[in-house]
Design an enzyme around this catalytic site. Structure first.
Site, PDB file in Angstrom:
ATOM      1  N   TYR A  94       1.827  44.814  21.888  1.00 30.82           N
ATOM      2  CA  TYR A  94       1.911  43.836  23.136  1.00 30.82           C
ATOM      3  C   TYR A  94       0.829  44.225  23.944  1.00 30.82           C
ATOM      4  CZ  TYR A  94       6.505  43.040  21.549  1.00 30.82           C
ATOM      5  OH  TYR A  94       7.564  42.900  20.511  1.00 30.82           O
ATOM      6  N   GLU A 153      -1.830  42.322  19.545  1.00 31.86           N
ATOM      7  CA  GLU A 153      -1.415  41.392  20.566  1.00 31.86           C
ATOM      8  C   GLU A 153      -1.522  39.789  19.914  1.00 31.86           C
ATOM      9  OE1 GLU A 153      -1.136  40.865  24.044  1.00 31.86           O
ATOM     10  OE2 GLU A 153      -1.630  38.820  23.480  1.00 31.86           O
ATOM     11  N   CYS A 199       9.132  44.452  32.233  1.00 32.90           N
ATOM     12  CA  CYS A 199       9.499  43.813  33.382  1.00 32.90           C
ATOM     13  C   CYS A 199      10.782  43.041  33.655  1.00 32.90           C
ATOM     14  CB  CYS A 199       8.308  42.543  33.717  1.00 32.90           C
ATOM     15  SG  CYS A 199       8.140  41.359  32.204  1.00 32.90           S
TER      16      CYS A 199
END
Ligand SMILES: C[S@@+](CC[C@H](N)C(=O)[O-])C[C@H]1O[C@@H](n2cnc3c(N)ncnc32)[C@H](O)[C@@H]1O
Length: 471
Positions: free
Chosen positions: A309, A330, A409
């Site tokens: 990622y 990615e 996150c």
């Protein structure tokens, strides 16, 4: 039975993961935003679901000693911040506790959480902005969407964004007035101007107006207004998006004024900020986070790093500069192009391979190839909020990677994925279940929150895992 519009009193027991207060009312759990633990409040019931209720605070009867006056005039209206009313040190604690609770509740892991790492300032830290422009029936308004809605709350400034925000809003407001331009309507697709976006690198701005047509009305005057009001070096793009979609940008960007991109530098690696490039929102916290990723990745000239990622490739390049090589993976082709250029610009092309594709599809083969070569492997995972696909977790478990660094996150999906990596959780083909007595495959070395998004409910977390030897 509770019903809509009931007015009740209650004491807040804790804050939930979205920063909202939790109140127990009989069998119901009531969620009320913008209140704090131990506060007695009066609230109105807005919605009753099965066992949970959503309410709106009417009156704080007994304020918490941790309550502060939120400095922003649209706090509670704009939906961007959830915690401005809580003293900053306590915000940090709340986020540490939230991460700890996720590990315990989701993975059954009782883990020590390091102190939340802070940036230069809890206000004015953001370097990018996206402002919808709409027509409210009377006038064109610029602002933020109210939480869970497409209604624009007009703003003159945003206190978590850099200080150019107020100047930019004032410039665009003047431009819109002078040329009588209509904001976009989601309802019928009418209007001229949809969004204003801006991002900053070292005091230079890239501004983009998203319009429904290619024709920029009053171009020279707009540049004049921006020059006068901003007092900063800036680039202006327009983007054309006439489709009825929530996606901000259309395909076409046209450079109107200024340099097409700007160059920054982090730990000796040069990178470019263009109109499309992804940037972390808080540069001072980002630098600390990336530094910690590199410091904990056990890098040396015989280690290969797989950066899953990998976005625009800045972290891949930082890792590659201290390792034998780095492999970025990615999904977005443009980001891979930027990452390849970044590798080239930094003389690291011979050490970096960037693959475009889904980690869950291509990572297993990449890892298998590295295993055949008997190299020492470190894996860095930095997925979007939904976390890693199980195929990625499975590949990492089979990788024999000595170190796994997980940047997240979303503490919930982080706890799930770390549970799966350690062995505290397993996927039995249908669902994820707890494992009672397990010998860990990976040990957790550290869990550190980073306050990348001060005043909001969000937190970034870095987890360092080491493979338990002889397994
Ligand atoms: C949180 S960002 C991390 C970016 C980068 N590591 C950084 O620090 O700038 C997550 C990235 O994962 C990419 N992504 C999302 N789903 C993916 C997938 N299934 N496979 C590969 N990349 C994916 C997104 O495009 C985004 O660039």
């Amino acid at each position: 039975m509770l019903k809509k519009n009931d007015i009740l009193k209650g004491v807040v027991s804790a804050l939930g993961s979205n920063g909202e207060g939790i109140i127990k009312h009989g069998d119901y759990t009531v969620f009320v935003p913008y209140v704090l633990p131990e506060e007695e409040i009066e609230y109105k019931v807005l919605k009753v679901a099965k066992n949970c209720v959503y309410g709106k605070v009417l009156n704080v009867i007994t304020p918490s000693k941790d309550r502060v006056d939120a400095p922003c005039s649209v706090f509670c209206k704009c939906g961007g911040c959830q915690l401005q009313h809580l003293e900053y040190e306590k915000q940090l604690k709340v986020k540490e506790e939230n991460v700890k609770r996720c590990f315990s509740k989701i993975a059954g892991i009782d883990v020590e959480i390091n102190k939340n790492v802070t940036g230069e300032s809890p206000f004015r830290y953001r370097n990018k902005l996206q402002l919808p422009v709409s027509f409210n029936g009377k006038e064109t308004v610029i602002g933020f969407y109210a939480e869970n809605s497409h209604r624009v709350v007009p703003i003159c400034d945003c206190l978590i964004n850099s200080s150019w925000t107020a100047k930019l809003i004032s410039a665009i407001t003047l431009y819109v007035k002078e040329f009588n331009l209509k904001g976009y309507s989601d309802f019928d697709g009418s209007g001229y101007i949809r969004e204003v976006t801006a991002k900053e690198l070292n005091g230079s701005l890239i501004i983009c107006l998203v319009l429904t047509t290619k024709k920029l009305v009053g171009k020279d005057r707009l540049i004049e207004i921006l020059t006068e009001k901003l007092g900063l070096e800036f680039t202006l793009y327009i983007n054309v998006n006439s489709k009825p979609t929530n996606v901000v940008y259309g395909e076409e960007f046209l450079l109107v004024h200024g340099k097409p991109e700007y160059t920054g530098e982090m730990f000796g690696i040069k990178y470019k900020m263009g109109v499309r490039s992804f940037m972390q929102v808080n540069p001072s916290v980002c630098k600390k986070l990336y530094g910690a990723v590199c410091d904990n990745a056990s890098l040396s000239e015989d280690v290969t790093v797989i950066d899953a990622y990998s976005g625009a490739g800045l972290m891949t390049a930082l890792l590659a500069s201290k390792a034998k090589k780095a492999i970025g993976i990615e999904i977005i082709p443009e980001a891979v192009e930027i990452a390849n250029q970044l590798a080239l610009d930094n003389g690291l092309s011979n050490k970096i391979t960037n693959y475009q594709g889904k980690c869950e599809v291509i990572m297993p083969d990449i890892i298998a190839k590295e295993r055949q070569q008997n190299t020492n492997v470190t894996v860095v995972l930095d997925p979007p909020r939904k976390g890693c696909d199980y195929a990625v977790i499975k590949a990492v478990k089979g990788s024999l990677a000595d170190k796994v660094i997980y940047v997240s996150c979303n503490p919930s999906t982080l706890a799930r994925d770390v549970g799966l990596l350690t062995g505290a959780l397993k996927y039995d083909g249908n669902e994820i279940v707890r494992v009672k007595d397990y010998t860990p495959l990976y040990e957790i070395d550290s869990v550190t929150p980073y306050d990348m998004f001060a005043q909001t409910k969000h937190v970034e977390t870095l987890v360092v895992l080491s493979r338990v030897l002889n397994r």
